[in-house]
Write a protein that holds these residues in place. Structure first.
Motif, mmCIF file in Angstrom:
data_model
loop_
_atom_site.group_PDB
_atom_site.id
_atom_site.type_symbol
_atom_site.label_atom_id
_atom_site.label_comp_id
_atom_site.label_asym_id
_atom_site.label_seq_id
_atom_site.Cartn_x
_atom_site.Cartn_y
_atom_site.Cartn_z
ATOM 1 N N GLN A 123 0.760 -1.059 0.102
ATOM 2 C CA GLN A 123 0.035 0.181 -0.222
ATOM 3 C C GLN A 123 0.921 1.043 -0.174
ATOM 4 O OE1 GLN A 123 -1.367 -1.403 4.180
ATOM 5 N NE2 GLN A 123 -1.840 0.758 4.177
ATOM 6 N N GLN A 124 0.282 2.080 -0.649
ATOM 7 C CA GLN A 124 0.783 3.576 -0.593
ATOM 8 C C GLN A 124 0.292 4.589 0.429
ATOM 9 O OE1 GLN A 124 1.851 4.804 -4.828
ATOM 10 N NE2 GLN A 124 1.323 2.866 -5.613
ATOM 11 N N ASP A 125 -0.594 4.362 0.881
ATOM 12 C CA ASP A 125 -1.333 5.186 2.187
ATOM 13 C C ASP A 125 -1.315 4.300 3.167
ATOM 14 O OD1 ASP A 125 -3.528 3.303 1.501
ATOM 15 O OD2 ASP A 125 -4.288 4.787 0.129
ATOM 16 N N ALA A 126 -2.285 4.975 4.332
ATOM 17 C CA ALA A 126 -2.345 4.463 5.504
ATOM 18 C C ALA A 126 -3.906 3.809 5.592
ATOM 19 C CB ALA A 126 -2.090 5.430 6.426
ATOM 20 N N SER A 127 -4.824 3.646 4.691
ATOM 21 C CA SER A 127 -6.058 3.296 4.535
ATOM 22 C C SER A 127 -6.422 2.231 3.592
ATOM 23 C CB SER A 127 -6.850 4.578 4.563
ATOM 24 O OG SER A 127 -6.788 5.104 3.123
ATOM 25 N N SER A 128 -5.535 1.791 3.121
ATOM 26 C CA SER A 128 -5.753 0.760 1.902
ATOM 27 C C SER A 128 -5.707 -0.712 2.198
ATOM 28 C CB SER A 128 -5.289 1.057 0.560
ATOM 29 O OG SER A 128 -5.552 2.387 -0.058
ATOM 30 N N CYS A 129 -5.252 -1.129 3.418
ATOM 31 C CA CYS A 129 -5.017 -2.194 3.833
ATOM 32 C C CYS A 129 -5.934 -3.424 3.444
ATOM 33 C CB CYS A 129 -4.245 -2.399 5.282
ATOM 34 S SG CYS A 129 -5.558 -1.864 6.533
ATOM 35 N N GLY A 130 -7.159 -2.907 4.083
ATOM 36 C CA GLY A 130 -8.523 -3.982 3.687
ATOM 37 C C GLY A 130 -8.519 -4.206 2.317
ATOM 38 N N ILE A 131 -8.479 -3.307 1.278
ATOM 39 C CA ILE A 131 -8.655 -3.540 0.057
ATOM 40 C C ILE A 131 -7.698 -4.386 -0.681
ATOM 41 C CG2 ILE A 131 -8.763 -2.250 -2.249
ATOM 42 C CD1 ILE A 131 -11.228 -1.574 -0.677
ATOM 43 N N ILE A 132 -6.303 -4.061 -0.095
ATOM 44 C CA ILE A 132 -5.317 -4.755 -0.859
ATOM 45 C C ILE A 132 -5.155 -6.266 -0.303
ATOM 46 C CG2 ILE A 132 -2.818 -5.012 -0.654
ATOM 47 C CD1 ILE A 132 -2.613 -1.905 -0.562
ATOM 48 N N VAL A 133 -5.524 -6.619 0.923
ATOM 49 C CA VAL A 133 -5.641 -8.141 1.176
ATOM 50 C C VAL A 133 -6.730 -8.914 0.649
ATOM 51 C CG1 VAL A 133 -4.302 -7.612 3.529
ATOM 52 C CG2 VAL A 133 -6.882 -7.407 3.420
ATOM 53 N N THR A 134 -7.773 -8.121 0.357
ATOM 54 C CA THR A 134 -8.815 -8.780 -0.394
ATOM 55 C C THR A 134 -8.265 -9.048 -1.850
ATOM 56 O OG1 THR A 134 -10.525 -7.579 0.963
ATOM 57 C CG2 THR A 134 -11.310 -8.352 -1.114
ATOM 58 N N MET A 135 -7.804 -7.960 -2.505
ATOM 59 C CA MET A 135 -7.096 -8.518 -3.799
ATOM 60 C C MET A 135 -6.270 -9.539 -3.722
ATOM 61 S SD MET A 135 -6.989 -4.296 -5.129
ATOM 62 C CE MET A 135 -6.616 -4.622 -6.717
ATOM 63 N N ILE A 136 -5.262 -9.390 -2.725
ATOM 64 C CA ILE A 136 -4.492 -10.698 -2.609
ATOM 65 C C ILE A 136 -5.053 -11.891 -2.525
ATOM 66 C CG2 ILE A 136 -2.632 -11.567 -1.250
ATOM 67 C CD1 ILE A 136 -1.425 -8.645 -0.756
ATOM 68 N N ALA A 137 -6.064 -12.054 -1.982
ATOM 69 C CA ALA A 137 -6.870 -13.202 -1.384
ATOM 70 C C ALA A 137 -7.547 -13.797 -2.778
ATOM 71 C CB ALA A 137 -7.773 -12.799 -0.401
ATOM 72 N N ARG A 138 -7.926 -12.678 -3.513
ATOM 73 C CA ARG A 138 -8.725 -13.059 -4.685
ATOM 74 C C ARG A 138 -7.754 -13.693 -5.968
ATOM 75 N NH1 ARG A 138 -11.830 -7.988 -6.905
ATOM 76 N NH2 ARG A 138 -9.784 -7.422 -7.346
ATOM 77 N N ALA A 139 -6.468 -12.964 -5.864
ATOM 78 C CA ALA A 139 -5.356 -13.263 -6.678
ATOM 79 C C ALA A 139 -4.909 -14.731 -6.261
ATOM 80 C CB ALA A 139 -4.233 -12.462 -6.662
ATOM 81 N N VAL A 140 -4.887 -15.070 -5.066
ATOM 82 C CA VAL A 140 -4.244 -16.362 -4.414
ATOM 83 C C VAL A 140 -5.525 -17.604 -4.971
ATOM 84 C CG1 VAL A 140 -4.186 -17.735 -2.509
ATOM 85 C CG2 VAL A 140 -3.062 -15.767 -2.737
ATOM 86 N N MET A 141 -6.428 -17.247 -4.700
ATOM 87 C CA MET A 141 -7.839 -18.151 -5.040
ATOM 88 C C MET A 141 -7.691 -18.635 -6.550
ATOM 89 S SD MET A 141 -10.771 -17.534 -2.134
ATOM 90 C CE MET A 141 -10.852 -16.042 -2.260
ATOM 91 N N LYS A 142 -7.666 -17.430 -7.327
ATOM 92 C CA LYS A 142 -7.577 -17.646 -8.808
ATOM 93 C C LYS A 142 -6.654 -18.629 -9.336
ATOM 94 C CE LYS A 142 -10.319 -13.515 -10.214
ATOM 95 N NZ LYS A 142 -10.373 -12.530 -11.263
ATOM 96 N N ALA A 146 -1.608 -23.287 -8.039
ATOM 97 C CA ALA A 146 -0.175 -22.568 -8.310
ATOM 98 C C ALA A 146 -0.187 -21.391 -7.192
ATOM 99 C CB ALA A 146 -0.319 -22.052 -9.519
ATOM 100 N N VAL A 147 1.051 -21.102 -6.881
ATOM 101 C CA VAL A 147 1.414 -20.001 -5.996
ATOM 102 C C VAL A 147 1.774 -18.491 -6.884
ATOM 103 C CG1 VAL A 147 2.736 -19.013 -4.076
ATOM 104 C CG2 VAL A 147 2.220 -21.279 -4.145
ATOM 105 N N PRO A 148 0.886 -17.821 -6.855
ATOM 106 C CA PRO A 148 1.050 -16.691 -7.875
ATOM 107 C C PRO A 148 1.863 -15.616 -7.426
ATOM 108 C CG PRO A 148 -0.638 -16.246 -6.455
ATOM 109 C CD PRO A 148 -0.311 -17.449 -5.934
ATOM 110 N N VAL A 149 2.660 -15.093 -8.427
ATOM 111 C CA VAL A 149 3.249 -13.780 -8.208
ATOM 112 C C VAL A 149 2.478 -12.595 -8.459
ATOM 113 C CG1 VAL A 149 5.338 -12.032 -9.026
ATOM 114 C CG2 VAL A 149 5.758 -14.438 -9.010
ATOM 115 N N ILE A 150 1.924 -11.811 -7.504
ATOM 116 C CA ILE A 150 0.662 -10.971 -7.509
ATOM 117 C C ILE A 150 1.297 -9.722 -7.840
ATOM 118 C CG2 ILE A 150 -1.013 -10.103 -6.100
ATOM 119 C CD1 ILE A 150 -0.558 -12.619 -4.194
ATOM 120 N N SER A 151 0.538 -9.037 -8.608
ATOM 121 C CA SER A 151 0.817 -7.562 -9.288
ATOM 122 C C SER A 151 -0.604 -7.013 -9.583
ATOM 123 C CB SER A 151 1.659 -7.638 -10.315
ATOM 124 O OG SER A 151 2.164 -6.464 -11.038
ATOM 125 N N PHE A 152 -0.630 -5.752 -9.034
ATOM 126 C CA PHE A 152 -1.651 -4.699 -9.386
ATOM 127 C C PHE A 152 -1.166 -3.514 -8.762
ATOM 128 C CE2 PHE A 152 -3.085 -7.133 -5.403
ATOM 129 C CZ PHE A 152 -3.085 -6.278 -4.620
#
Length: 235
Positions: A123-142, A146-152
């Motif tokens: 994260q680049q701010d102090a308030s997006s941790c929840g959004i980012i972990v949700t996006m990471i979880a989505r990438a992992v499940m998709k 395989a174990v992904p290299v996550i990028s967004f």
């Protein structure tokens, strides 16, 4: 139940306490006639979850039974992910041993768990941790198994767009009746002496809704006006 609620300072203490709570629930189930059974881990290949620390920060927890690895993912820049993941893996092994003692369950017990690190954006701010972990979880499940290299992207603008997308998905999947339920308390009947139903008010912004005047949850506008008039003058 989070770390602060139980006075824990690390994931190990947290998960042990979490197991104790689960055991109390299972014991109660036996007392009221249930069988107290717990989930069979052999029916699954992994676990995804989220951990809130100090009520202010979200981390992502991924337990992969296929590669025997536990990942604790911090959306902030961190040099301790490997240590935290290793600690969580050790604690998860303890949890499985306690589970055998309490319930006679042995799934995943003989696995030698290790800690791992996922490659992911931060994260680049102090308030997006929840959004980012949700996006990471989505990438992992998709990507699983395989174990992904996550990028967004994690810029302020990109996070604002993702919030709108997630919000729209939640509302579209919700059973909330926006025509008849309160926009603040979500109840069909207000909490107090108001009309039997409440309604959405005027949409004043794309991401903000205002309650109608007859909602019992709406603030007292006259009181707010009085308070505004009583504000001390600016220096």
């Amino acid at each position: 139940m989070n770390l602060r609620d139980i006075g824990a300072t690390d994931l190990a203490t947290y998960h042990v306490r979490l197991h104790e709570t689960m055991n109390e629930i299972a014991t109660f189930a036996r007392q009221i006639g249930g069988d107290g059974s717990v989930i069979n881990f052999d029916n699954y290949q992994g676990i995804v979850s989220f951990v809130n620390t100090s009520h202010v920060h979200w981390k992502f927890l991924f337990i992969n039974a296929l590669n025997h690895t536990v990942y604790v993912v911090n959306p902030s820049k961190s040099s301790t992910e490997q240590t935290e993941s290793r600690h969580a893996a050790k604690n998860f092994s303890k949890y499985l041993k306690i589970r055998r003692e309490c319930h006679g369950k042995t799934e995943w017990l003989n696995i030698k768990w290790k800690g791992g690190v996922l490659t992911h954006p931060t994260q680049q701010d102090a308030s997006s941790c929840g959004i980012i972990v949700t996006m990471i979880a989505r990438a992992v499940m998709k990507a699983f198994p395989a174990v992904p290299v996550i990028s967004f992207g994690t810029s302020k603008k990109e996070m604002a767009i993702e919030r709108e997308v997630m919000g729209a998905q939640i509302l579209e999947s919700s059973v909330f009746d926006e025509a008849n339920n309160c926009a603040m308390c979500a109840m069909a009947k207000p909490i107090g002496s108001g009309p039997p139903t409440t309604h959405w008010g005027e949409v004043v912004r794309q991401d903000q809704k205002e309650l109608s005047d007859d909602c019992a949850c709406a603030p007292d506008k006259d009181k707010e006006d009085d308070e505004d008039h009583n504000d001390p003058p600016l220096a």
